[in-house]
Design a protein around this motif. Structure first.
Motif, short mmCIF file in Angstrom:
data_model
loop_
_atom_site.label_atom_id
_atom_site.label_comp_id
_atom_site.label_asym_id
_atom_site.label_seq_id
_atom_site.Cartn_x
_atom_site.Cartn_y
_atom_site.Cartn_z
N VAL A 136 12.63 95.59 23.91
CA VAL A 136 12.67 96.89 24.46
C VAL A 136 12.23 96.62 25.98
CG1 VAL A 136 12.56 97.99 22.31
CG2 VAL A 136 10.55 97.70 23.86
N ALA A 137 13.09 97.43 26.92
CA ALA A 137 12.77 97.26 28.40
C ALA A 137 11.30 97.91 28.73
CB ALA A 137 13.93 98.50 29.11
N SER A 138 10.86 98.87 27.84
CA SER A 138 9.38 99.63 28.24
C SER A 138 8.72 100.07 27.15
CB SER A 138 9.58 100.76 29.47
OG SER A 138 8.56 101.34 29.33
N LEU A 139 7.57 99.78 27.10
CA LEU A 139 6.56 100.41 25.99
C LEU A 139 5.95 101.63 26.39
CD1 LEU A 139 4.86 96.82 24.95
CD2 LEU A 139 6.81 98.09 23.67
N LYS A 140 6.52 102.17 27.22
CA LYS A 140 5.93 103.56 27.63
C LYS A 140 6.73 104.49 27.32
CE LYS A 140 3.99 105.91 31.60
NZ LYS A 140 3.56 106.21 32.98
N PRO A 141 6.24 105.53 26.41
CA PRO A 141 6.93 106.68 25.71
C PRO A 141 7.43 107.66 26.85
CG PRO A 141 5.23 106.69 25.07
CD PRO A 141 4.82 105.61 25.51
N ARG A 142 8.40 108.43 26.87
CA ARG A 142 8.79 109.24 27.63
C ARG A 142 8.45 110.95 27.24
NH1 ARG A 142 14.63 107.62 30.46
NH2 ARG A 142 13.81 105.42 31.19
N ILE A 143 8.22 110.73 25.81
CA ILE A 143 7.84 111.98 25.13
C ILE A 143 6.60 111.85 24.43
CG2 ILE A 143 10.37 112.62 24.46
CD1 ILE A 143 9.63 112.09 21.61
N THR A 144 6.03 112.92 24.02
CA THR A 144 4.69 112.71 23.65
C THR A 144 4.55 112.70 22.28
OG1 THR A 144 4.30 115.15 23.28
CG2 THR A 144 3.56 114.22 25.56
N ALA A 145 3.66 112.31 21.18
CA ALA A 145 3.52 112.09 20.12
C ALA A 145 3.47 113.50 19.55
CB ALA A 145 2.29 111.49 19.72
N ALA A 146 2.86 114.41 20.32
CA ALA A 146 2.97 115.90 19.44
C ALA A 146 4.16 116.39 19.68
CB ALA A 146 2.00 116.60 20.72
N LYS A 147 5.38 116.04 20.40
CA LYS A 147 6.56 116.70 20.40
C LYS A 147 7.16 115.74 19.12
CE LYS A 147 10.69 117.15 23.02
NZ LYS A 147 11.67 116.87 24.18
N ALA A 148 6.95 114.61 18.89
CA ALA A 148 7.70 114.10 17.72
C ALA A 148 7.01 114.62 16.48
CB ALA A 148 7.54 112.53 17.83
N GLY A 149 5.78 114.87 16.47
CA GLY A 149 5.29 115.35 15.34
C GLY A 149 5.64 116.94 15.04
N LYS A 150 6.11 117.67 16.02
CA LYS A 150 6.33 119.00 15.86
C LYS A 150 7.80 118.85 15.19
CE LYS A 150 7.51 123.09 18.30
NZ LYS A 150 7.39 123.91 19.60
N GLN A 151 8.66 118.02 15.52
CA GLN A 151 10.05 117.78 15.02
C GLN A 151 9.88 117.30 13.50
OE1 GLN A 151 13.68 116.22 17.05
NE2 GLN A 151 12.83 114.27 15.91
N ALA A 152 9.04 116.54 13.16
CA ALA A 152 8.54 115.94 11.80
C ALA A 152 8.19 117.35 10.97
CB ALA A 152 7.68 115.07 11.95
N VAL A 153 7.36 117.88 11.49
CA VAL A 153 6.88 118.98 10.63
C VAL A 153 7.90 120.07 10.46
CG1 VAL A 153 5.26 120.97 10.64
CG2 VAL A 153 4.46 118.93 11.55
N SER A 154 8.81 120.41 11.30
CA SER A 154 9.97 121.19 10.91
C SER A 154 10.86 120.75 9.92
CB SER A 154 10.87 121.42 12.28
OG SER A 154 11.80 122.21 12.17
N ALA A 155 11.07 119.50 9.99
CA ALA A 155 11.92 118.74 8.97
C ALA A 155 11.24 119.01 7.67
CB ALA A 155 12.24 117.29 9.36
N ALA A 156 9.98 118.47 7.54
CA ALA A 156 9.28 118.78 6.27
C ALA A 156 9.20 120.27 5.53
CB ALA A 156 7.82 118.34 6.44
#
Length: 545
Positions: A136-156
């Motif tokens: 991968v070109a970069s190991l620095k994320p552009r979104i936060t873990a919190a944003k990813a978590g919010k999406q996962a909670v919605s799916a659950a």
């Protein structure tokens, strides 16, 4: 696994048999119901050898010590490392070492691979879950873990979870589909809408926030045991009491949750070595069923493949009965390495049946070997593997009151009209499963897409057309009208097991399953053998070419 009329989710797998009342016929420590050994002709030189726990541990340690050199020899990059997951040694000395992969310290999901090494030490090939270079070109994320978590909670929440926050999140490299990318893996716990524990894994692109993949970490089953009979159980005597501890099969224990939903509960213990009375009102009846299912499954894997326990390390899982209140389900949870059974409608029909045990514990075998992702075509193969081996357990148990068959859930009347939950000879008879492959089969629920592999296994075992086995009438068609001649269930099981343990990976789809089973047939019986040709014909019969 769930019934079509009890949940929003699609029908899961089921199992249909077991002994509701189980009595130890003898005294003191152990008597056991032993599965019938498979035909030894079905286990040639390329079949997996039976390894002691010490021998297996030694092979794993040796492979891990050589992991850096192995990574270089197969062309992995400087940032990639290998961690040994499992080692299988064939009777001819060939070794198949399964690895998980990391990149710059991050787990690579879909990066698993198997290195095949001849007895001489020469590498004969590598089977990879992905053919893409992991970079991968970069190991620095552009979104936060919190944003990813919010999406996962919605799916659950769509599955009934009431959790307001994710249980965990970690950065990973997602390599299971296309070009590898930096991603978050978020896990949301809680309960699903029917009371089943929730372990929803959501993979989110760390650059774009797009959901890339999701799968459920809990694999579930459903049954409604109506069968009653007596079996021998292996128990342990301690002073003047007995416990449901099977000292002959890795120390399997059966616990009473007493309608709780967490922990292990209380180990079944009593002064008499007779367990249950065939009635659901007796708490020990469900415990006897669970213990019987566990020992039958252990015996099947040991006698058929030389596998010592689910992880092949000589250690048993454990079982929990009386989960929740009126919980109409049963499930395998790899995180606790345990089987759990509900008591069914009105707490009157415990789901502790033989096929449930065989099917669900086989999810543990799949998790410890190929790790087939529980979604898409790989998810269908995951479910089919449990159907295939669950059927193998039923035949191997050789219970005269519940003879082996290729019907899934034939004893539980889950549809309310006396029909089985699933049919291996013609899966579409259940109203939802696929008889053959199509480009959209991976979009089906995994319990319906499994029909392709279930049908393949039936054709490989028994052949096409009309046939009566143990009093059950079958009539298996092929997609193209071709005729398939079966090679027998014993050999079909050997081929599927070898493919699962040495050639399938987490991302294997139906095309990959065809390739893997052909390699397995070639190893076991030769590329010009009748068995190899039968594998080709059976896959063609279900549209996988």
């Amino acid at each position: 696994m769930t019934s079509r009329h009890t949940r929003r989710q699609s029908t899961a797998v089921a199992a249909a048999t077991a002994v509701v009342a189980a009595t130890l016929l003898g005294t003191a420590l152990t008597t056991s119901a032993t599965a019938q050994p498979a035909d030894r002709d079905a286990r040639p030189a390329a079949a997996p050898a039976s390894l002691s726990a010490a021998a297996r541990t030694t092979l794993i340690h040796q492979a891990q010590a050589d992991a850096a050199g192995t990574a270089r020899s197969i062309g992995l990059g400087a940032k990639e490392k290998l961690v040994v997951k499992d080692v299988v040694r064939d009777t001819d000395g060939t070794v198949h070492t399964r690895y998980e992969r990391s990149y710059a310290g991050l787990p690579v999901l879909g990066g698993d691979l198997v290195v095949h090494t001849a007895k001489s030490g020469r590498t004969e090939g590598v089977t990879k879950a992905t053919t893409s270079a992991v970079k991968v070109a970069s190991l620095k994320p552009r979104i936060t873990a919190a944003k990813a978590g919010k999406q996962a909670v919605s799916a659950a929440k769509t599955l009934g979870s009431a959790k307001s926050a994710a249980d965990s999140a970690r950065k990973v490299i997602w390599a299971a589909a296309g070009k590898p990318v930096l991603a978050y893996e978020t896990v949301v716990g809680g309960l699903q809408d029917d009371g089943t524990p929730n372990q929803l894994h959501v993979i989110t692109d760390a650059a774009t926030g797009k959901k890339l993949f999701a799968y459920q970490g809990i694999e579930t089953g459903v049954g409604n045991t109506q069968y009653s009979g007596k079996v021998d159980l292996s128990t342990t005597q301690s002073g003047s009491s007995y416990t449901l501890t099977d000292g002959t099969r890795g120390g399997h224990k059966t616990y009473n949750l007493d309608h709780g939903t967490s922990g292990t509960g209380t180990l079944f213990s009593q002064s008499e070595d007779t367990w249950g009375d065939g009635k659901a009102s007796n708490a020990a009846t469900a415990a006897a069923d669970a213990a019987y299912g566990a020992q039958a499954t252990w015996d099947f894997y040991k006698n058929t493949f030389g596998r010592s326990g689910i992880k092949n390390d000589g250690k048993a899982a454990y079982s929990r009965v009386h989960y929740g209140n009126a919980y109409v389900n049963a499930f395998w949870d790899d995180s606790c390495f345990c089987m759990t059974y509900g008591d069914g409608t009105d707490d009157s029909a415990p789901l502790t049946s033989l096929d449930v045990a065989g099917h669900e514990m086989s999810h543990g075998v799949t998790a410890d070997t190929a790790g087939l992702e529980y979604s898409g075509e790989s998810g269908g193969l995951n479910e089919a593997t449990s159907d295939i081996f669950g059927t193998g357990v039923e035949f191997a148990a050789n219970n005269s009151s519940d003879v082996g068959d290729y019907l899934i859930g034939e004893k539980i009347d889950i549809n309310g009209d006396g029909t089985p939950l699933r049919y291996m000879d013609k899966p579409s008879k259940d109203g939802g499963s696929a008889d053959s492959w199509s480009s959209g089969v991976g979009d089906k629920d995994v319990h319906y897409s499994s029909g392709v592999a279930n049908h393949f296994f039936y054709l490989l075992s028994e052949g096409s057309g009309a046939k009566t086995i143990n009093g059950v009438n079958y009539d298996s068609p092929t997609q193209d009208g071709s005729t398939v001649t079966g090679i027998g269930r014993d050999k079909a099981l050997q081929i599927w097991y070898k493919a699962l343990t040495t050639y399938f990976t987490s991302t294997t789809d139906y095309a990959g399953a065809r390739t893997g089973t052909l390699k397995a047939a070639s190893d076991l019986y030769g590329e010009s053998s009748t068995e190899y040709k039968a594998v080709e014909a059976a896959w063609t019969g279900v549209g996988v070419k």
